[in-house]
Design a protein around this motif. Structure first.
Motif, mmCIF file in Angstrom:
data_model
loop_
_atom_site.group_PDB
_atom_site.id
_atom_site.type_symbol
_atom_site.label_atom_id
_atom_site.label_comp_id
_atom_site.label_asym_id
_atom_site.label_seq_id
_atom_site.Cartn_x
_atom_site.Cartn_y
_atom_site.Cartn_z
ATOM 1 N N LYS A 1 0.844 -1.197 0.000
ATOM 2 C CA LYS A 1 0.000 0.000 0.000
ATOM 3 C C LYS A 1 0.879 1.246 0.000
ATOM 4 O O LYS A 1 1.871 1.319 0.716
ATOM 5 C CB LYS A 1 -0.918 -0.005 1.212
ATOM 6 C CG LYS A 1 -2.023 1.045 1.150
ATOM 7 C CD LYS A 1 -2.987 0.849 2.301
ATOM 8 C CE LYS A 1 -4.096 1.891 2.284
ATOM 9 N NZ LYS A 1 -4.925 1.778 1.078
ATOM 10 N N ASP A 2 0.493 2.251 -0.829
ATOM 11 C CA ASP A 2 1.337 3.437 -1.025
ATOM 12 C C ASP A 2 2.722 3.023 -1.506
ATOM 13 O O ASP A 2 3.754 3.396 -0.934
ATOM 14 C CB ASP A 2 1.455 4.264 0.270
ATOM 15 C CG ASP A 2 0.258 5.168 0.470
ATOM 16 O OD1 ASP A 2 -0.348 5.573 -0.544
ATOM 17 O OD2 ASP A 2 -0.077 5.447 1.628
ATOM 18 N N PHE A 3 2.748 2.225 -2.550
ATOM 19 C CA PHE A 3 3.962 1.609 -3.082
ATOM 20 C C PHE A 3 5.014 2.679 -3.388
ATOM 21 O O PHE A 3 4.872 3.491 -4.302
ATOM 22 C CB PHE A 3 3.610 0.811 -4.332
ATOM 23 C CG PHE A 3 4.737 0.037 -4.923
ATOM 24 C CD1 PHE A 3 5.685 -0.575 -4.127
ATOM 25 C CD2 PHE A 3 4.838 -0.098 -6.303
ATOM 26 C CE1 PHE A 3 6.718 -1.298 -4.678
ATOM 27 C CE2 PHE A 3 5.858 -0.823 -6.867
ATOM 28 C CZ PHE A 3 6.806 -1.423 -6.058
ATOM 29 N N ALA A 4 6.082 2.660 -2.607
ATOM 30 C CA ALA A 4 7.080 3.735 -2.651
ATOM 31 C C ALA A 4 7.734 3.854 -4.016
ATOM 32 O O ALA A 4 7.940 4.964 -4.523
ATOM 33 C CB ALA A 4 8.133 3.501 -1.574
ATOM 34 N N GLU A 5 8.087 2.726 -4.628
ATOM 35 C CA GLU A 5 8.803 2.799 -5.901
ATOM 36 C C GLU A 5 7.933 3.398 -7.002
ATOM 37 O O GLU A 5 8.435 4.091 -7.893
ATOM 38 C CB GLU A 5 9.319 1.416 -6.285
ATOM 39 C CG GLU A 5 10.432 0.934 -5.353
ATOM 40 C CD GLU A 5 11.265 -0.172 -5.965
ATOM 41 O OE1 GLU A 5 11.409 -0.211 -7.203
ATOM 42 O OE2 GLU A 5 11.780 -0.998 -5.200
ATOM 43 N N ALA A 6 6.647 3.144 -6.944
ATOM 44 C CA ALA A 6 5.759 3.767 -7.938
ATOM 45 C C ALA A 6 5.707 5.273 -7.737
ATOM 46 O O ALA A 6 5.679 6.040 -8.713
ATOM 47 C CB ALA A 6 4.362 3.154 -7.837
ATOM 48 N N HIS A 7 5.685 5.703 -6.482
ATOM 49 C CA HIS A 7 5.738 7.150 -6.218
ATOM 50 C C HIS A 7 7.031 7.747 -6.767
ATOM 51 O O HIS A 7 7.018 8.841 -7.359
ATOM 52 C CB HIS A 7 5.646 7.421 -4.713
ATOM 53 C CG HIS A 7 4.260 7.335 -4.160
ATOM 54 N ND1 HIS A 7 3.248 8.202 -4.548
ATOM 55 C CD2 HIS A 7 3.708 6.493 -3.247
ATOM 56 C CE1 HIS A 7 2.138 7.901 -3.887
ATOM 57 N NE2 HIS A 7 2.384 6.862 -3.102
ATOM 58 N N TYR A 8 8.134 7.031 -6.613
ATOM 59 C CA TYR A 8 9.414 7.561 -7.099
ATOM 60 C C TYR A 8 9.413 7.618 -8.634
ATOM 61 O O TYR A 8 9.896 8.584 -9.229
ATOM 62 C CB TYR A 8 10.571 6.676 -6.624
ATOM 63 C CG TYR A 8 11.925 7.273 -6.921
ATOM 64 C CD1 TYR A 8 12.522 8.165 -6.038
ATOM 65 C CD2 TYR A 8 12.602 6.973 -8.101
ATOM 66 C CE1 TYR A 8 13.751 8.733 -6.311
ATOM 67 C CE2 TYR A 8 13.829 7.533 -8.394
ATOM 68 C CZ TYR A 8 14.405 8.418 -7.489
ATOM 69 O OH TYR A 8 15.616 8.982 -7.771
ATOM 70 N N THR A 9 8.861 6.591 -9.274
ATOM 71 C CA THR A 9 8.791 6.583 -10.732
ATOM 72 C C THR A 9 7.929 7.738 -11.234
ATOM 73 O O THR A 9 8.284 8.427 -12.212
ATOM 74 C CB THR A 9 8.238 5.242 -11.233
ATOM 75 O OG1 THR A 9 9.050 4.182 -10.732
ATOM 76 C CG2 THR A 9 8.225 5.194 -12.748
ATOM 77 N N LEU A 10 6.800 7.980 -10.564
ATOM 78 C CA LEU A 10 5.937 9.088 -10.960
ATOM 79 C C LEU A 10 6.612 10.436 -10.727
ATOM 80 O O LEU A 10 6.489 11.363 -11.545
ATOM 81 C CB LEU A 10 4.609 9.011 -10.205
ATOM 82 C CG LEU A 10 3.660 7.908 -10.693
ATOM 83 C CD1 LEU A 10 2.532 7.694 -9.709
ATOM 84 C CD2 LEU A 10 3.108 8.255 -12.081
ATOM 85 N N TYR A 11 7.356 10.564 -9.629
ATOM 86 C CA TYR A 11 8.134 11.799 -9.401
ATOM 87 C C TYR A 11 9.097 12.026 -10.565
ATOM 88 O O TYR A 11 9.190 13.143 -11.111
ATOM 89 C CB TYR A 11 8.887 11.701 -8.074
ATOM 90 C CG TYR A 11 10.277 12.263 -8.081
ATOM 91 C CD1 TYR A 11 10.493 13.634 -8.183
ATOM 92 C CD2 TYR A 11 11.383 11.417 -7.995
ATOM 93 C CE1 TYR A 11 11.793 14.142 -8.207
ATOM 94 C CE2 TYR A 11 12.665 11.914 -8.016
ATOM 95 C CZ TYR A 11 12.879 13.272 -8.123
ATOM 96 O OH TYR A 11 14.148 13.777 -8.153
ATOM 97 N N SER A 12 9.792 10.969 -10.989
ATOM 98 C CA SER A 12 10.762 11.104 -12.079
ATOM 99 C C SER A 12 10.063 11.449 -13.394
ATOM 100 O O SER A 12 10.528 12.308 -14.158
ATOM 101 C CB SER A 12 11.563 9.808 -12.237
ATOM 102 O OG SER A 12 12.254 9.482 -11.061
ATOM 103 N N ALA A 13 8.934 10.776 -13.664
ATOM 104 C CA ALA A 13 8.227 11.010 -14.923
ATOM 105 C C ALA A 13 7.646 12.422 -14.981
ATOM 106 O O ALA A 13 7.765 13.124 -16.000
ATOM 107 C CB ALA A 13 7.112 9.974 -15.089
#
Length: 798
Positions: A735-747
């Motif tokens: 839940k609140d998958f950190a790596e997806a948040h990081y990927t979205l920050y980068s994108a």
């Protein structure tokens, strides 16, 4: 290949002093050697003390530090490298000292005077307290000190002085090199502590001068290490009479470790020598002179002449004290014959009787290993406990040790194992003689067939029928049922089944490992799981699956160095063990090194091939069950079932290829790597959908997003990362998958949508901030501030 590791210092002081009436067999057994009849040898006791039965007590402090509080961190220019084998080496010395051949030392908890300090226990305070305890020894006692840790020269400037001097220190677990005086142990203080021990007999062993272990700002680590070794030797030469010492390497030499030995060359040779290989005159004991002669020959041989132990004694009688007792199995010792060693362990069970070619030689008890010297050649060894008996036909090589471990576990044999057996030891499995009823056995075998075909609901029902037919007394069926339940996502039911199996067979460390893994997957207290796994590994260091599970736990905790160490050790035990290569590849993808990214790809490709080999073996295994093997349970269900394992292998390879492009800008054709990764992503998605693996799909969507982003497809990256984040909402551990948040920050940063980028980076920091180092967290927080400034300056993009 010889691998040079960080500077390690190992000090072994003295050996053993329980009275030991030397015979060629265990007490009361037949076949006593005529030469040994009536001969008494006491380790650490003079011949006069042994003859008069004068009491000689044994004292020991064993210290091994592989993991440092500040290990592998650069703090103000100081860096302490974590070690590979220091703690394990200390454990090996501890195990030998407790054996009759080692003298029968006993731990403080057993009423003896031996203290073991490993890793986080080996603080400066604890080490000083332990050394102080030996000052209670009497003059005719014998003491042992062993320390395996870093050593280094640290510059010191006395108050009011304009110049600095280099002070040699032992680097302990809690050492902060910015304050060595308060957190490390000066070598001259150590020498003084040894000098103040009242016992007049002792021996100090030091495994020193491994390169690159402790880095000081602006200084060469190898040069500092070798000069520290030189200073240590100078200090120990000043020890008062009665104490001998051996340093692993001469002044300004390096000490070596070999991966195939799983320890330093010096410590390996030391243990071989004491177990009996150094007894050249075959008088049933190893003396200081014999030990030195063996080490001076074998250590250079195994290091291609690059390492030569240094030694010294301060009393002539120290040269002739027995350091160990040699137990010969054969009724007559052939002065000119060739001999090898059998090293036998029963870590979890007592009362195993051993006979060689029909003659009794020992009774084995848990945690007490035995070293028996036997004539080389083919030998028939039997192991008996009550009604249980197993025979082993083994070839003993001259001058070599064959390690045998005897256990009462789920496995019956490794002959039909789906994974290659460990090469570190021979495993002998005892089994209960009582067979279940025909009805129970039939249900069990049908359940195994369903399990192998991955019809897990059907398998659970059949295993339950088998269990009920035995009045809930079928341990093997409980183990299989637990793994089938795990495959169905019934986490608590699986835990209950594994616990039920262990209630029936408490010595089953294989099932203990399955239980620890099940608890980990169910979100139980991680410290409890770690404690369980470390206990299993301590008792069974050559069981690769326990190290794989532990490596997986350390990966979750972002301890990438520790995880890599455990997984590499598992691969030393068994190079063909697919989950070790798979998780190692995953661990390497998180490390910021071009070389490790390339190695991650290699490991993932090997893992994929090995899992394909396992799949082919499973087809054969499903045709019939001849002998139980834990590998059938591990690779037939749970995480490593065919489709799930292959999905993970394809995914990890895709991630490794993608991250290699991200971190290596020198690749000649990055598009080809991304395209190759895309193929593995698609294959992994098909397999994950086939087995309804929602967790794997979340991870794959994020890897796909990273792959798209590196290929310039920002829209595709955002779509897949958002899908990963949405899917993770249904999975508590993601839940609140950190790596997806990081990927979205980068994108979003790439797309200059700074508000959204800041939103996802802030969430990433919230989720993972507690696992970051202070410097790492500050870097992300500074980046977040920059994004918010850009957001305010460029509102039309948000």
């Amino acid at each position: 290949m010889i691998r040079v590791n960080a500077f390690r210092i190992g000090i072994l002081a003295s050996f053993l002093t329980c009275a030991f009436a030397l015979t060629s067999v265990s007490a009361g057994a037949a076949g006593e050697d005529q030469r040994a009849r009536g001969l008494k040898i006491k380790v650490g006791a003079t011949s006069q003390e042994a003859a008069s039965n004068e009491p000689v007590e044994l004292w020991a402090v064993l210290i091994g530090v592989s993991r440092y509080k500040y290990g592998d961190q650069n703090i103000d220019g100081y860096q302490i490298g974590n070690l590979k084998n220091a703690a394990d080496d200390a454990q090996a010395i501890y195990d030998f000292l407790r054996s009759p051949e080692g003298g029968g030392f006993r731990d403080e908890t057993e009423g003896g005077h031996m203290v073991m300090l490993k890793d986080e226990q080996a603080t400066k305070e604890n080490v000083e307290k332990a050394l102080a305890k030996i000052r209670k020894a009497k003059p005719n006692d014998y003491f042992v000190i062993y320390i395996a840790a870093h050593g280094s020269l640290v510059p010191y400037r006395a108050p009011g002085s304009s110049s600095t001097v280099d002070v040699p220190y032992f680097v302990l677990h809690d050492t902060d090199l910015r304050n060595p005086l308060g957190t490390a142990m000066r070598m001259d203080s150590f020498r003084q502590a040894v000098s103040e021990i009242p016992a007049r007999k002792g021996i100090v062993l030091s495994d020193t001068c491994h390169s690159g272990g402790v880095q000081l700002a602006g200084r060469d680590a190898g040069d500092t290490s070798s000069r520290a070794n030189n200073r240590y030797i100078e200090e120990m030469n000043r020890v008062a009479t009665g104490v001998g010492f051996i340093s692993a390497s001469d002044q300004l030499e390096q000490s070596f470790e070999r991966d195939d030995l799983n320890r330093g060359v010096f410590t390996h040779c030391l243990l071989q020598a004491l177990a009996g290989n150094a007894d050249v005159d075959k008088d049933y004991k190893v003396t200081f002179n014999e030990l030195v002669s063996y080490l001076r020959e074998e250590v250079p041989r195994l290091t291609e002449g690059k390492q030569h132990p240094h030694y010294n004694t301060t009393a002539i009688e120290a040269n002739y004290l027995p350091l160990s007792v040699v137990n010969y199995a054969d009724s007559v010792v052939d002065a000119g014959g060739e001999y090898g060693l059998l090293v036998m362990r029963t870590p979890d069970i007592d009362g195993v009787e051993v006979a060689i070619d029909g003659s009794p030689v020992a009774t084995l008890d848990s945690r007490i290993q035995r070293s028996i010297k036997v004539k080389s050649g083919a030998r028939n060894i039997s192991f008996t406990r009550g009604e249980m008996k197993r025979n082993l036909l083994a070839t003993v090589e001259p001058g070599q040790a064959k390690v045998v471990e005897i256990n009462l576990t789920f496995s019956e044999s490794e002959e039909d194992s789906l994974a290659e057996p460990t090469r570190e030891q021979v495993n002998v499995f005892l089994r209960e003689e009582k067979e279940p009823s025909k009805q129970a056995k039939d249900s069990f075998l049908k359940g195994v067939e369903s399990f192998n075909k991955q019809r897990f609901d059907e398998a659970v029902n059949l295993f339950t029928q088998a269990i009920q037919a035995t009045g809930n007394a079928y341990a093997d069926a409980f183990v299989y049922r637990g793994r089938a339940e795990q495959s169905l996502g019934r986490k608590e039911a699986a835990i209950a089944s594994f616990k039920a199996a262990l209630a029936l067979r408490p010595s089953d460390f294989e099932t203990q490992t399955l239980l620890a893994e099940a608890k980990f997957n169910a979100g139980y207290n991680v410290e409890e799981v770690v404690s369980d796994l470390r206990g299993i590994i301590s008792r069974h260091p050559n069981f690769p699956f326990a190290r794989v599970v532990y490596g997986d736990v350390l990966l979750l905790r972002r301890d990438f160095v520790g995880a890599e160490r455990e997984l590499r050790r598992a691969l030393t035990n068994n190079p063909q063990y697919p989950p070790a290569r798979l998780i190692l590849a995953d661990v390497l993808t998180y490390q910021d090194s071009k070389e490790k990214q390339r190695r991650a790809v290699d490991e993932a490709e090997k893992a994929l091939q090995l899992f394909e080999d396992i799949s082919r073996k499973q087809v054969s295994a499903s045709r019939g069950l001849r002998r139980l093997s834990i590998s059938h349970v591990i690779f037939g269900g749970g995480r490593y079932v065919n489709e799930a394992a292959m999905a993970e292998a394809h995914h990890v390879l895709a991630k490794a290829l993608t991250r290699m492009v991200e971190r290596d800008d020198s690749l000649p054709n990055p598009e080809a790597y991304l395209a190759k990764a895309r193929g593995h992503i698609q294959e992994a998605m098909k397999l994950a959908q086939k087995v309804s693996d929602k967790r794997r799909m979340v991870l794959l969507l994020d890897t796909s997003a990273q792959n798209y982003l590196l290929g310039g497809n920002v829209a595709g990256a955002i779509t897949d990362a958002q899908a990963a984040l949405k899917s993770s909402e249904d999975l508590p551990d993601l839940k609140d998958f950190a790596e997806a948040h990081y990927t979205l920050y980068s994108a979003y940063t790439s797309d200059q949508k700074f508000a959204k980028a800041a939103e996802h980076l802030e969430k990433f920091i919230q989720v993972t901030g507690s696992q970051m180092s202070p410097a790492e967290r500050k870097g992300y927080e500074d980046e977040l501030k920059r994004l918010k400034r850009d957001k305010d300056a460029n509102r039309q993009k948000n």
